[in-house]
Design a protein around this motif. Structure first.
Motif, PDB file in Angstrom:
ATOM      1  N   ASN A   1       0.819  -1.229   0.000  1.00 31.15           N
ATOM      2  CA  ASN A   1       0.000   0.000   0.000  1.00 31.15           C
ATOM      3  C   ASN A   1       0.842   1.264   0.000  1.00 31.15           C
ATOM      4  N   ILE A   2       2.106   1.151   0.383  1.00 30.15           N
ATOM      5  CA  ILE A   2       2.909   2.389   0.408  1.00 30.15           C
ATOM      6  C   ILE A   2       4.096   2.333  -0.579  1.00 30.15           C
ATOM      7  N   TRP A   3       3.971   1.476  -1.583  1.00 31.63           N
ATOM      8  CA  TRP A   3       5.022   1.436  -2.602  1.00 31.63           C
ATOM      9  C   TRP A   3       5.168   2.789  -3.310  1.00 31.63           C
ATOM     10  N   THR A   4       4.014   3.463  -3.487  1.00 33.09           N
ATOM     11  CA  THR A   4       4.103   4.762  -4.177  1.00 33.09           C
ATOM     12  C   THR A   4       4.902   5.761  -3.340  1.00 33.09           C
ATOM     13  N   THR A   5       4.863   5.602  -2.001  1.00 37.55           N
ATOM     14  CA  THR A   5       5.653   6.499  -1.143  1.00 37.55           C
ATOM     15  C   THR A   5       7.138   6.316  -1.452  1.00 37.55           C
ATOM     16  N   VAL A   6       7.528   5.056  -1.647  1.00 34.75           N
ATOM     17  CA  VAL A   6       8.929   4.777  -1.994  1.00 34.75           C
ATOM     18  C   VAL A   6       9.256   5.456  -3.328  1.00 34.75           C
ATOM     19  N   ALA A   7       8.386   5.261  -4.300  1.00 34.61           N
ATOM     20  CA  ALA A   7       8.625   5.831  -5.636  1.00 34.61           C
ATOM     21  C   ALA A   7       8.707   7.354  -5.562  1.00 34.61           C
ATOM     22  N   HIS A   8       7.815   7.953  -4.755  1.00 39.44           N
ATOM     23  CA  HIS A   8       7.845   9.411  -4.587  1.00 39.44           C
ATOM     24  C   HIS A   8       9.176   9.876  -4.046  1.00 39.44           C
ATOM     25  N   CYS A   9       9.631   9.203  -2.996  1.00 42.37           N
ATOM     26  CA  CYS A   9      10.909   9.575  -2.365  1.00 42.37           C
ATOM     27  C   CYS A   9      12.020   9.577  -3.406  1.00 42.37           C
TER      28      CYS A   9
END
Ligand SMILES: O=P(O)(O)OC[C@H]1O[C@H](O[C@H]2O[C@H](CO)[C@@H](O)[C@H](O)[C@H]2O)[C@H](O)[C@@H](O)[C@@H]1O
Length: 377
Positions: free
Chosen positions: A264-272
């Protein structure tokens, strides 16, 4: 390691501006004098990157899709290895795919016949090929049986490992002195001292390896070291609160692992990652197996590393040489392509699921790679 520059010292050819602060004050990081560091003009890739909209890319479903599809769930190499193919549909799909990419084990006799009278040059990927995919990248050890098989095969054929890892790390895992090693997806090659100078590559230096043997070190992205270090530190900082995220410094490239991060927070990684690299137009992002890879924008990949090594070994343009490349990842496709296009040799894809590939043959998993190497040696 002692470095001895040879006559063909790197030339300073920075064709595009790079901030002085990023290059200055860190010359100690260069493997050889920063004065001679080069952005070889014919290696710089011209990939336009929009300054704005980068984060929109991450929000788009294609990013998430790429992250999701980047690796099948890894299997524990236990007796239930075939569980992944438990569904009859998956089994049928795999067997149909095998018609186009036959098992290199079953086709062994055909391969051996093709190799008759030829000298094999063997290129091996590391993760997912010689070692199983595991949750912790620091624990991707190869088995002793695999080490023995590789050692044996290297007795008969020139053998090189070409990995996305840093060269030192992959050597630490493999520990065989009789091989050639290329780390950072081929951007850090320790090869033989060249009797033959590969065309147009002037950025090699002579060095000595752990045994004091003279070798040739080719690092086409050496000028990026300070930048990679800076970005590595920023990535560690910005992902420190993401549970399960891990940033790995592979010397000329960086891996940001999200295998152990909640989906659910893979996009957070990508954003970073996007947020950190948006100010570095000379770096680009690629996808690996549950990993985002940050690397220099240079025209260099595992395929070019294979060509370089063949030239260094004096084995290119020889009808009696059969290069074979075994790998499991997208980055290995560049090497498969090089061998396929020139009809020079062939690639063997390690995969237990159907995949589009430029390889000619397949092996299901690292244990099959070991069996194949044992037969070859
Ligand atoms: O070119 P390779 O030798 O295949 O290296 C590619 C990347 O491999 C490693 O990551 C992958 O394997 C890990 C261990 O099994 C796994 O945890 C991770 O999810 C995979 O992406 C390595 O850690 C990366 O730095 C390499 O770029």
């Amino acid at each position: 390691m002692e470095l001895k520059p040879n006559n063909s010292a790197p030339v300073l050819t920075d064709s595009a501006p790079i901030s002085k602060s990023r290059l200055s004050g860190r010359s100690g990081l260069f493997a050889y004098p920063a004065q001679g560091a080069s952005f070889s003009p014919n290696l710089i890739l011209n990939i336009p990157r929009k300054k704005t909209g980068v984060l929109d890319d991450v929000r788009s479903s294609s990013w998430l899709d790429a992250m999701k599809s980047s690796s099948p769930p890894h299997k524990k190499f236990t007796k239930d290895i075939n569980n992944e193919l438990a569904s009859p549909d998956a089994d049928y799909a795999y067997r149909t795919w095998l018609l186009n990419y036959p098992s290199a084990l079953i086709s062994f006799e055909k391969i051996a016949n093709n190799a008759k009278g030829k000298r094999i040059a063997l290129f091996l990927d590391y993760d997912g090929t010689l070692s199983p995919i595991v949750d912790n990248p620091d624990c991707a050890f190869m088995s002793n049986a695999m080490r023995h098989a590789v050692k044996r095969v290297a007795k008969y054929f020139p053998t090189a490992i070409i990995s996305g890892r840093s060269r030192d790390k992959v050597y630490e895992f493999v520990g065989l002195t009789e091989l050639y090693y290329a780390g950072s997806h081929g951007m850090d090659i320790m090869g033989p001292v060249q009797q033959y100078t590969p065309d147009g590559h002037q950025t090699s230096v002579w060095a000595t390896d752990q045994q004091g043997k003279e070798v040739n070190l080719f690092q086409p992205a050496s000028a990026f070291l300070p930048m990679i270090d800076e970005v590595f530190r920023s990535l560690v900082e910005c992902t420190k609160d993401i549970k399960g995220a891990k940033v790995e410094n592979n010397k000329f490239c960086i891996s940001v692992h999200y295998r152990n991060v909640d989906e659910n927070i893979w996009t957070t990684v990508a954003h970073c990652v996007q947020d950190v690299i948006k100010d570095f137009p000379r770096l680009r992002l690629t996808h690996g197996r549950k990993v985002l890879e940050v690397r220099p924008v240079i025209d260099w990949d595992k395929g070019k590393a294979v060509t370089f090594l063949l030239e260094s070994l004096g084995l290119s343009n020889c009808d009696d040489v059969l290069p074979i490349y075994v790998g499991d990842d997208r980055t290995d496709e560049d090497a498969f392509k090089v061998l396929k296009e020139g009809n020079r040799g062939y690639g063997i894809l390690v995969s237990s699921a159907p995949k589009e590939t430029n390889a000619c043959y397949s092996l299901r998993d690292p244990p099959e790679v070991k069996t194949h190497s044992t037969c070859t040696g």
